[in-house]
Scaffold this motif. Structure first.
Motif, PDB file in Angstrom:
ATOM      1  N   THR A 148       0.823  -1.216   0.000  1.00  0.00           N
ATOM      2  CA  THR A 148       0.000   0.000   0.000  1.00  0.00           C
ATOM      3  C   THR A 148       0.855   1.263   0.000  1.00  0.00           C
ATOM      4  OG1 THR A 148      -0.132  -0.111   2.409  1.00  0.00           O
ATOM      5  CG2 THR A 148      -1.960  -1.086   1.172  1.00  0.00           C
ATOM      6  N   ASN A 149       2.153   1.116   0.228  1.00  0.00           N
ATOM      7  CA  ASN A 149       3.031   2.281   0.197  1.00  0.00           C
ATOM      8  C   ASN A 149       4.485   1.842   0.046  1.00  0.00           C
ATOM      9  OD1 ASN A 149       3.103   5.215   0.405  1.00  0.00           O
ATOM     10  ND2 ASN A 149       4.327   4.905   2.248  1.00  0.00           N
ATOM     11  N   VAL A 150       5.233   2.594  -0.766  1.00  0.00           N
ATOM     12  CA  VAL A 150       6.685   2.396  -0.891  1.00  0.00           C
ATOM     13  C   VAL A 150       7.323   3.772  -0.799  1.00  0.00           C
ATOM     14  CG1 VAL A 150       8.600   1.608  -2.326  1.00  0.00           C
ATOM     15  CG2 VAL A 150       6.404   0.410  -2.423  1.00  0.00           C
ATOM     16  N   GLU A 151       8.163   3.957   0.209  1.00  0.00           N
ATOM     17  CA  GLU A 151       8.846   5.239   0.389  1.00  0.00           C
ATOM     18  C   GLU A 151      10.343   4.969   0.359  1.00  0.00           C
ATOM     19  OE1 GLU A 151       8.649   8.986   3.576  1.00  0.00           O
ATOM     20  OE2 GLU A 151       7.389   7.228   3.820  1.00  0.00           O
ATOM     21  N   THR A 152      11.045   5.633  -0.572  1.00  0.00           N
ATOM     22  CA  THR A 152      12.486   5.427  -0.707  1.00  0.00           C
ATOM     23  C   THR A 152      13.201   6.727  -0.384  1.00  0.00           C
ATOM     24  OG1 THR A 152      12.139   3.761  -2.402  1.00  0.00           O
ATOM     25  CG2 THR A 152      14.314   4.772  -2.317  1.00  0.00           C
ATOM     26  N   GLU A 153      14.267   6.639   0.411  1.00  0.00           N
ATOM     27  CA  GLU A 153      15.027   7.844   0.749  1.00  0.00           C
ATOM     28  C   GLU A 153      16.462   7.421   1.047  1.00  0.00           C
ATOM     29  OE1 GLU A 153      12.827  10.445   3.219  1.00  0.00           O
ATOM     30  OE2 GLU A 153      14.481  11.873   3.436  1.00  0.00           O
ATOM     31  N   GLY A 154      17.359   7.801   0.155  1.00  0.00           N
ATOM     32  CA  GLY A 154      18.750   7.396   0.318  1.00  0.00           C
ATOM     33  C   GLY A 154      18.879   5.897   0.113  1.00  0.00           C
ATOM     34  N   LEU A 155      19.633   5.232   0.982  1.00  0.00           N
ATOM     35  CA  LEU A 155      19.915   3.802   0.846  1.00  0.00           C
ATOM     36  C   LEU A 155      18.765   2.911   1.287  1.00  0.00           C
ATOM     37  CD1 LEU A 155      23.534   3.860   2.321  1.00  0.00           C
ATOM     38  CD2 LEU A 155      22.939   3.459  -0.069  1.00  0.00           C
ATOM     39  N   MET A 156      17.831   3.466   2.066  1.00  0.00           N
ATOM     40  CA  MET A 156      16.810   2.635   2.686  1.00  0.00           C
ATOM     41  C   MET A 156      15.414   2.940   2.145  1.00  0.00           C
ATOM     42  SD  MET A 156      19.000   1.059   4.525  1.00  0.00           S
ATOM     43  CE  MET A 156      17.961  -0.024   5.528  1.00  0.00           C
TER      44      MET A 156
ATOM     45  N   LEU B  30       9.275  -3.016  -6.813  1.00  0.00           N
ATOM     46  CA  LEU B  30       8.126  -2.935  -5.894  1.00  0.00           C
ATOM     47  C   LEU B  30       7.327  -1.644  -6.097  1.00  0.00           C
ATOM     48  CD1 LEU B  30       9.561  -4.186  -2.496  1.00  0.00           C
ATOM     49  CD2 LEU B  30       7.867  -5.327  -3.942  1.00  0.00           C
ATOM     50  N   ALA B  31       6.011  -1.787  -6.149  1.00  0.00           N
ATOM     51  CA  ALA B  31       5.139  -0.620  -6.311  1.00  0.00           C
ATOM     52  C   ALA B  31       3.794  -0.890  -5.643  1.00  0.00           C
ATOM     53  CB  ALA B  31       4.933  -0.331  -7.795  1.00  0.00           C
TER      54      ALA B  31
END
Lengths: 69, 69, 69, 69, 69, 69
Positions: free
Chosen positions: F14-22, F49-50
């Motif tokens: 329901t959610n994918v949040e990417t920030e930097g390496l993680m 992944l989406a």
């Protein structure tokens, strides 16, 4: 089928020791180094793990530490 | 000095990427397989980790899974 | 030799219980608080761990949670 | 409410650093030793963690290693 | 009392198996899926865990992997 | 292909949040409960992944704790 875990080291099972709920599985890599896994006896049974099996030792990247000499 | 962790895989650091609090360190083993570690940027600084360093990737046995093909 | 794991709590071993493949090791810190470690019996043997030993309880920072009251 | 995790070390938050999705929280124990936790920024917000808070650092026993000198 | 661990899955204990130092606890979630936890026998005793108990299976977010099909 | 990890909870991203390496990935299970995974941004890219993807949240049994109320 694909898993997010970054580390998948291919090798051969050289020992499976089961005692109670837990099992210790030894995997020898191509360069002779060994990886030891503690998994449940239930998983050893379900996967039918035995000496000589070609397997991968799988480890999530957040579980790996680095040691300098 | 000796640590209870059962897995200590020797290799060479081939990449260190730091971003914010976390860092991703890639270690190449003798048979060409790679191990990726997510550690803190603070530890990269403290150990002075850099490409070409001879290190060990250390993993507690309870963190290792086994995958059959 | 230096390890990336951020937490290294010094204390004294007050109990070692081994049963099958696994062992439970209790370490008392300087302020009287206790840390319990589950490691393999193989590691207890290799390190020769016994009551009264001065040791460190080592924990990777990603394994620590925080609880408020 | 009671949690199976065996280790619950009481201390005081001495630093909270948040950057992107992750946060690094430092907890000082009664004997002056420090514990560092990497948790999500979301958890820092939800718990309202700040310097000076009385908290516990919580660790599952299977995540603890033992090091001899 | 509030814990930083992001995952808290409510369910019912359907099995508790204790053998030596370790115990295997099975929790059935609302949609029929099961979660298996390996904890210490000491924790099973302390919490008084038994079949039919309403509990939560708690997991730190850094310990969760994602698998696609 | 079969993995020793005992827990494989099916759900929908329901959610994918990417920030930097993680990256932080949220998976909703059939009973409406959510699981949050912290994985590397590299794995999010590799798996593609989406939101809306049918996935499993995978957890080794030794990483699961039990909480009573």
């Amino acid at each position: 089928m694909s898993l997010s875990a970054r580390n998948r080291l291919q090798g051969t099972v050289t020992n499976v020791e089961t005692e109670g709920l837990m099992a210790e599985v030894t995997v020898e890599l191509g360069d002779g180094q060994e990886v030891t896994a503690i998994i449940t006896s239930g998983s050893v049974d379900r996967l039918g793990l035995a000496e000589g099996d070609e397997v991968s030792a799988v480890v999530k990247a957040t579980e790996v530490m680095v040691e300098t000499e």
